[in-house]
Design an enzyme around this catalytic site. Sequence first.
Site, PDB file in Angstrom:
ATOM      1  N   PHE A  33       8.705  17.344  -4.666  1.00  0.00           N
ATOM      2  CA  PHE A  33       7.729  16.549  -3.917  1.00  0.00           C
ATOM      3  C   PHE A  33       8.232  15.124  -3.709  1.00  0.00           C
ATOM      4  O   PHE A  33       7.761  14.413  -2.808  1.00  0.00           O
ATOM      5  CB  PHE A  33       6.391  16.480  -4.666  1.00  0.00           C
ATOM      6  CG  PHE A  33       5.524  17.713  -4.616  1.00  0.00           C
ATOM      7  CD1 PHE A  33       4.160  17.613  -4.890  1.00  0.00           C
ATOM      8  CD2 PHE A  33       6.041  18.964  -4.315  1.00  0.00           C
ATOM      9  CE1 PHE A  33       3.326  18.733  -4.841  1.00  0.00           C
ATOM     10  CE2 PHE A  33       5.224  20.084  -4.271  1.00  0.00           C
ATOM     11  CZ  PHE A  33       3.859  19.972  -4.530  1.00  0.00           C
ATOM     12  N   LYS A  34       9.231  14.699  -4.501  1.00  0.00           N
ATOM     13  CA  LYS A  34       9.663  13.295  -4.503  1.00  0.00           C
ATOM     14  C   LYS A  34       8.400  12.413  -4.623  1.00  0.00           C
ATOM     15  O   LYS A  34       7.453  12.793  -5.305  1.00  0.00           O
ATOM     16  CB  LYS A  34      10.525  13.014  -3.285  1.00  0.00           C
ATOM     17  CG  LYS A  34      11.743  13.950  -3.220  1.00  0.00           C
ATOM     18  CD  LYS A  34      12.795  13.544  -2.239  1.00  0.00           C
ATOM     19  CE  LYS A  34      13.959  14.519  -2.304  1.00  0.00           C
ATOM     20  NZ  LYS A  34      15.096  14.117  -1.441  1.00  0.00           N
ATOM     21  N   HIS A 116      19.088  13.491 -10.261  1.00  0.00           N
ATOM     22  CA  HIS A 116      18.991  13.638  -8.808  1.00  0.00           C
ATOM     23  C   HIS A 116      19.694  12.447  -8.159  1.00  0.00           C
ATOM     24  O   HIS A 116      19.683  11.340  -8.705  1.00  0.00           O
ATOM     25  CB  HIS A 116      17.519  13.665  -8.383  1.00  0.00           C
ATOM     26  CG  HIS A 116      17.336  14.032  -6.956  1.00  0.00           C
ATOM     27  ND1 HIS A 116      17.487  13.116  -5.931  1.00  0.00           N
ATOM     28  CD2 HIS A 116      17.046  15.209  -6.373  1.00  0.00           C
ATOM     29  CE1 HIS A 116      17.299  13.721  -4.783  1.00  0.00           C
ATOM     30  NE2 HIS A 116      17.041  14.997  -5.009  1.00  0.00           N
ATOM     31  N   GLU A 164      23.910  19.131  -4.384  1.00  0.00           N
ATOM     32  CA  GLU A 164      23.243  18.509  -3.233  1.00  0.00           C
ATOM     33  C   GLU A 164      24.071  17.340  -2.711  1.00  0.00           C
ATOM     34  O   GLU A 164      23.992  16.234  -3.240  1.00  0.00           O
ATOM     35  CB  GLU A 164      21.887  17.950  -3.637  1.00  0.00           C
ATOM     36  CG  GLU A 164      20.843  18.937  -4.082  1.00  0.00           C
ATOM     37  CD  GLU A 164      19.441  18.336  -3.987  1.00  0.00           C
ATOM     38  OE1 GLU A 164      18.549  19.015  -3.487  1.00  0.00           O
ATOM     39  OE2 GLU A 164      19.278  17.140  -4.348  1.00  0.00           O
ATOM     40  N   ILE A 169      21.038  15.004   2.422  1.00  0.00           N
ATOM     41  CA  ILE A 169      19.651  15.023   1.942  1.00  0.00           C
ATOM     42  C   ILE A 169      18.725  14.372   2.970  1.00  0.00           C
ATOM     43  O   ILE A 169      19.027  13.302   3.501  1.00  0.00           O
ATOM     44  CB  ILE A 169      19.541  14.319   0.575  1.00  0.00           C
ATOM     45  CG1 ILE A 169      20.209  15.176  -0.520  1.00  0.00           C
ATOM     46  CG2 ILE A 169      18.090  14.041   0.208  1.00  0.00           C
ATOM     47  CD1 ILE A 169      20.198  14.574  -1.911  1.00  0.00           C
ATOM     48  N   GLY A 204      18.808  19.368   3.173  1.00  0.00           N
ATOM     49  CA  GLY A 204      18.617  19.840   4.544  1.00  0.00           C
ATOM     50  C   GLY A 204      18.165  21.279   4.672  1.00  0.00           C
ATOM     51  O   GLY A 204      18.089  21.821   5.773  1.00  0.00           O
ATOM     52  N   ALA A 225      12.934  19.426  -0.175  1.00  0.00           N
ATOM     53  CA  ALA A 225      11.774  18.532  -0.063  1.00  0.00           C
ATOM     54  C   ALA A 225      11.282  18.474   1.381  1.00  0.00           C
ATOM     55  O   ALA A 225      10.290  19.103   1.735  1.00  0.00           O
ATOM     56  CB  ALA A 225      12.146  17.139  -0.546  1.00  0.00           C
TER      57      ALA A 225
HETATM   58  O1  G3P Z   1      15.832  17.554  -4.419  1.00  0.00           O
HETATM   59  C1  G3P Z   1      15.778  18.052  -3.162  1.00  0.00           C
HETATM   60  C2  G3P Z   1      16.304  17.147  -2.157  1.00  0.00           C
HETATM   61  O2  G3P Z   1      17.076  16.136  -2.556  1.00  0.00           O
HETATM   62  C3  G3P Z   1      16.710  17.772  -0.885  1.00  0.00           C
HETATM   63  O3  G3P Z   1      16.056  17.055   0.039  1.00  0.00           O
HETATM   64  O4  G3P Z   1      14.718  16.608   1.910  1.00  0.00           O
HETATM   65  O5  G3P Z   1      17.016  17.466   2.236  1.00  0.00           O
HETATM   66  O6  G3P Z   1      15.249  18.967   1.382  1.00  0.00           O
HETATM   67  P1  G3P Z   1      15.752  17.564   1.489  1.00  0.00           P
END
Ligand code: G3P
Length: 256
Positions: A33-34, A116, A164, A169, A204, A225
Site C-alpha cells: 500500500f506504501k 525496500h 525490484e 518502480i 511496474g 503497488a
Molecule cells: O513494493 C512494490 C513496489 O515497489 C512496486 O511498485 O508501483 O511499480 O508496483 P509499483
Amino acid sequence: MKDHRDRLPPAKPISDPTAFLGPMRLPAIVLNFKTHPEVLGKKGWDLAKRFAAVADETGASIVLCPPATDIAHVAKLVHVPVFAQHVDAVEPGPTTGWMPPETLLEAGAAGTLINHSERKVAWEEMAKSIPRCQKLGLEVVACADDISEAETLAKLSPEYIAIEPPELIGGDVSVTTAKPEVISRAVDRIHAVNAKVVVLCGAGVRTRKDVSKALELGTSGVLLATGVVKAKDPESALRDLIRGLPSGAPRRSRSR
Ligand code: G3P
C-alpha cells in the site's frame, strides 16, 4: 531442482492470534500500500476488506502491506496475511519511534518487508532484524534493487527476496517485460547461494500477463503497488492480476 515448496501447515482457527503466522501460500500477489493517499486510514481498511473478499472468492494467495499505522486495524478486519512495510532491529523498550519486530507481532502482522528501495536498511541492521523476526515467527520479504544485492541478501536467509529495479518502480512498463533477464538471473544467483529462499519480483507489474511472465521466469509471485492502489477500479485490477496465477494450482507454501 527439487521443488522444496510442498506442504501446507495445518490450518489454525481464525480466533487464534497466531492463525496467520506461518508460510505465505504460493504463488502469491503481495500488495504494498506504501503511503498512497488512496489507502490511508478508512479508505485503506475498506480496500483491504474488498481485496480479502476477492482472495476468498478466488482462492488466490493475497498478502497486504498497509502503512504501519493501519496494520493492527487491517489485521483485525481481514483473514489474509498482513505484512509490515519495514521493521527495526531494536529491542522493545526505551526506543521511541522505532518499530521492533515485537510491535508488528502484537499488531497482528504475519511478516514484513525490509530494505525496500524507498526505505533502505543497512546490512548490519538486517543481519540483526531478520533473525529476530524469524524467532517470533514473522516472515521476511527482503527487497533487492539488483542481482548482486539479491545475492548478498540470500546469505541472511530471509524467507523471500523481492527483486525490484528502482528505476522501474511506479512506471508503466513491467520489470518482466523491461528486464526479464534480471529476474531469471536473480532466481539462479539467489538459489546458488540459498536454495530455500523464495523469489518474488516487482516494479511496474500491472496485468495478468506480467504475473504469468513473472512465474515463467522462476519467481513464486509478485510485489506491486501502483497497478492496484492507484487503479480506477482497484478490485478489478486485482482480479485481472489473479488471472495470471495458475488456476487450480495446488495450494502450497515454502517448506520450513
Ligand atoms: O513494493 C512494490 C513496489 O515497489 C512496486 O511498485 O508501483 O511499480 O508496483 P509499483
